[in-house]
Design a protein around this motif. Structure first.
Motif, mmCIF file in Angstrom:
data_model
loop_
_atom_site.group_PDB
_atom_site.id
_atom_site.type_symbol
_atom_site.label_atom_id
_atom_site.label_comp_id
_atom_site.label_asym_id
_atom_site.label_seq_id
_atom_site.Cartn_x
_atom_site.Cartn_y
_atom_site.Cartn_z
ATOM 1 N N VAL A 49 -0.888 -12.245 0.661
ATOM 2 C CA VAL A 49 -0.349 -11.047 0.002
ATOM 3 C C VAL A 49 -1.536 -10.168 -0.369
ATOM 4 N N ILE A 50 -1.501 -8.940 0.138
ATOM 5 C CA ILE A 50 -2.646 -8.042 -0.053
ATOM 6 C C ILE A 50 -2.185 -6.761 -0.740
ATOM 7 N N GLY A 51 -2.969 -6.295 -1.681
ATOM 8 C CA GLY A 51 -2.746 -4.966 -2.280
ATOM 9 C C GLY A 51 -3.989 -4.134 -2.025
ATOM 10 N N ALA A 52 -3.836 -3.021 -1.336
ATOM 11 C CA ALA A 52 -5.011 -2.192 -1.025
ATOM 12 C C ALA A 52 -4.614 -0.731 -0.991
ATOM 13 N N ASP A 53 -5.451 0.119 -1.536
ATOM 14 C CA ASP A 53 -5.188 1.557 -1.480
ATOM 15 C C ASP A 53 -6.485 2.350 -1.428
ATOM 16 N N LYS A 54 -6.475 3.320 -0.521
ATOM 17 C CA LYS A 54 -7.564 4.300 -0.467
ATOM 18 C C LYS A 54 -7.023 5.575 -1.130
ATOM 19 N N MET A 55 -6.983 5.534 -2.465
ATOM 20 C CA MET A 55 -6.363 6.636 -3.218
ATOM 21 C C MET A 55 -7.128 7.943 -3.058
ATOM 22 N N SER A 56 -8.430 7.831 -2.715
ATOM 23 C CA SER A 56 -9.248 9.048 -2.614
ATOM 24 C C SER A 56 -8.716 10.007 -1.542
ATOM 25 N N VAL A 57 -7.957 9.494 -0.551
ATOM 26 C CA VAL A 57 -7.453 10.406 0.491
ATOM 27 C C VAL A 57 -6.219 11.202 0.063
ATOM 28 N N ILE A 58 -5.536 10.739 -0.994
ATOM 29 C CA ILE A 58 -4.367 11.516 -1.459
ATOM 30 C C ILE A 58 -4.624 12.098 -2.853
ATOM 31 N N THR A 59 -5.882 12.110 -3.250
ATOM 32 C CA THR A 59 -6.256 12.666 -4.553
ATOM 33 C C THR A 59 -6.800 14.067 -4.359
ATOM 34 N N GLY A 81 -11.069 2.440 -12.167
ATOM 35 C CA GLY A 81 -9.966 3.374 -12.316
ATOM 36 C C GLY A 81 -8.674 2.741 -11.817
ATOM 37 N N ASN A 82 -7.740 3.581 -11.404
ATOM 38 C CA ASN A 82 -6.448 3.104 -10.915
ATOM 39 C C ASN A 82 -6.511 2.971 -9.393
ATOM 40 N N THR A 83 -6.524 1.734 -8.915
ATOM 41 C CA THR A 83 -6.562 1.494 -7.461
ATOM 42 C C THR A 83 -5.162 1.142 -6.932
ATOM 43 N N THR A 84 -4.136 1.516 -7.681
ATOM 44 C CA THR A 84 -2.725 1.390 -7.284
ATOM 45 C C THR A 84 -2.363 -0.065 -6.932
ATOM 46 N N ALA A 85 -2.127 -0.401 -5.668
ATOM 47 C CA ALA A 85 -1.677 -1.769 -5.342
ATOM 48 C C ALA A 85 -2.774 -2.807 -5.526
ATOM 49 N N ALA A 86 -4.012 -2.365 -5.702
ATOM 50 C CA ALA A 86 -5.122 -3.322 -5.744
ATOM 51 C C ALA A 86 -5.462 -3.786 -7.163
ATOM 52 N N THR A 87 -4.927 -3.100 -8.197
ATOM 53 C CA THR A 87 -5.447 -3.391 -9.546
ATOM 54 C C THR A 87 -5.255 -4.857 -9.954
ATOM 55 N N VAL A 88 -4.061 -5.390 -9.740
ATOM 56 C CA VAL A 88 -3.770 -6.747 -10.220
ATOM 57 C C VAL A 88 -4.585 -7.813 -9.451
ATOM 58 N N PRO A 89 -4.570 -7.805 -8.096
ATOM 59 C CA PRO A 89 -5.379 -8.820 -7.408
ATOM 60 C C PRO A 89 -6.891 -8.634 -7.625
ATOM 61 N N LEU A 90 -7.307 -7.400 -7.875
ATOM 62 C CA LEU A 90 -8.729 -7.162 -8.199
ATOM 63 C C LEU A 90 -9.105 -7.861 -9.504
ATOM 64 N N CYS A 91 -8.221 -7.772 -10.476
ATOM 65 C CA CYS A 91 -8.450 -8.468 -11.753
ATOM 66 C C CYS A 91 -8.474 -9.977 -11.531
ATOM 67 N N THR A 141 0.839 -1.201 0.000
ATOM 68 C CA THR A 141 0.000 0.000 0.000
ATOM 69 C C THR A 141 0.873 1.250 0.000
ATOM 70 N N ILE A 142 0.350 2.332 -0.591
ATOM 71 C CA ILE A 142 0.987 3.644 -0.402
ATOM 72 C C ILE A 142 0.049 4.582 0.350
ATOM 73 N N THR A 143 -1.080 4.022 0.776
ATOM 74 C CA THR A 143 -2.012 4.797 1.603
ATOM 75 C C THR A 143 -2.250 4.048 2.910
ATOM 76 N N PRO A 144 -1.171 3.812 3.682
ATOM 77 C CA PRO A 144 -1.329 3.108 4.956
ATOM 78 C C PRO A 144 -2.281 3.880 5.876
#
Ligand code: UT7
Length: 335
Positions: free
Chosen positions: A138-148, A284-294, A82-85
């Motif tokens: 292994v988890i990929g998660a980002d709440k990008m809305s807080v840094i957008t 859209g672009n969910t950063t660390a989540a895009t690949v496991p979401l797919c 994550t980049i939005t810990p």
């Protein structure tokens, strides 16, 4: 000599309910649905209204464990990209460990932006391949809305919130699982995509807030050029060094930053578009989540099946980029 392979035995994901459509954004900044769709491929993205990144990560992890039929206390290790810990520390992995009830697991965070999941996956795989651990989440998660910055039309149209998780386990069948990877970074790209404020260089102050340094900054045009090249280069290279061609690949699983970057990668791999996982239109672009979401969506829909050949390809801030070659091993979803 490596005696074990790491295989993905389960996938799960979570996206929040609230949708922010292109039409909603038309009311917030000077943009149009048509511009966003044609320049990026995005129609809408999901936004987490209440809660933090760890909350989405926990839901994705629960989903993956349920699909595998195991309890949280059976997990040995949590590698969290994550980049939005939730906060600088403790790590989001620790928060997830507690909320999930994974009381026998240790864990840590990996920071590699849009390549975060791939880097975390390869990190987790090492612990499985050495025989140290048997169940690694292994988890990929980002709440990008807080840094957008929702007043910046260049960037606010791109990002969304979400989470995806996979479970890694060992097998002694060396013909399946994570077969190969290429991982790269080039820190000289840091100026084009970063968040300047809040760290030890520019600690939070009135000035950093006034300068909007707690939001993501991106020079989209510069990033676009290197992303197109970087993602395609490593995808072609991983095929070549494994004596494969596009015809051998069942699925390209690309980071979802821009449909034009994805199309260019598929083209360089000589891959038919029907073999590319694309859900950027919905998330859209969910950063660390895009690949496991797919992975999770395609598995759930019964389209991702045992023994299929996958190439994961990512590009993100750092710059960080890479690819992985996988022979899929999870049991097919029950229809
Ligand atoms: O995930 C990590 C890696 N990130 C990426 O891979 C993102 C890479 N970059 C991109 O995807 C694209 O560069 C963007 C989607 C961010 C921008 O697309 P572009 O085709 O590179 O557009 P541009 O920045 O060259 O802008 C073209 C025009 C400009 O107007 P002028 O200067 O030609 O008059 C922009 O001001 O489009 C304008 N523009 C917009 N117009 C309507 C920029 N944003 C918008 C907008 N709505 N939201």
């Amino acid at each position: 000599m490596q005696k074990r392979r790491a295989i993905i035995t389960a996938v799960g994901h979570y996206v929040p309910d609230k949708i922010l459509s292109n039409f909603d954004l038309e009311k917030m900044v000077d943009t149009t649905d048509e511009w966003i769709r044609t320049r990026t491929g995005i129609r809408e993205r999901h936004i987490l209204e209440n809660g933090a990144t760890s909350d989405m990560a926990v839901e994705a992890a629960k989903n993956a464990l349920k699909n595998r039929g195991i309890r949280p206390d059976e997990v040995d290790l949590i590698v969290m990209a994550t980049i939005t810990p939730d906060m600088f520390f403790p790590s989001t992995a620790c928060l997830v460990q507690d909320k999930l009830g994974a009381k026998n697991a240790w864990g840590f965070d990996v920071s590699a932006a849009c390549s975060g999941f791939l880097f975390a996956l390869m990190t987790g795989a090492q612990f499985v391949e050495t025989g140290a651990y048997k169940k690694v989440l292994v988890i990929g998660a980002d709440k990008m809305s807080v840094i957008t910055d929702y007043s910046d039309r260049n960037n606010c149209i791109l990002f969304g919130d979400g989470a995806g998780a996979v479970l890694l386990e060992p097998t002694d069948d060396m013909s399946v699982g994570i077969l190969d990877s290429i991982l790269r970074c080039d820190g000289s790209g840091g100026g084009a995509l970063h968040m300047k404020g809040g760290g030890s260089l520019n600690p939070p102050s009135h000035e950093t807030v006034d300068k909007r340094w707690h939001y993501l900054y991106q020079d989209g045009k510069s990033v676009f050029k290197v992303a197109v090249m970087g993602m395609a280069d490593v995808s072609v290279e991983i095929l070549k060094r494994n004596n494969l061609t596009g015809a051998d690949v069942d699925w390209l699983v690309p980071h979802q930053a821009n449909l034009r970057i994805i199309d260019a990668t598929a083209e360089r791999m000589e891959l038919d578009k029907s073999k590319v996982m694309i859900n950027i239109d919905k998330y859209g672009n969910t950063t660390a989540a895009t690949v496991p979401l797919c992975l999770s969506e395609w598995w759930q829909a019964g389209k991702l099946k045992k023994d299929q050949i996958l190439v994961i390809a990512t590009f993100g801030a750092g710059y960080t980029w890479g690819s992985a070659l996988i022979k899929w091993s999870a049991e097919d979803a029950k229809g």
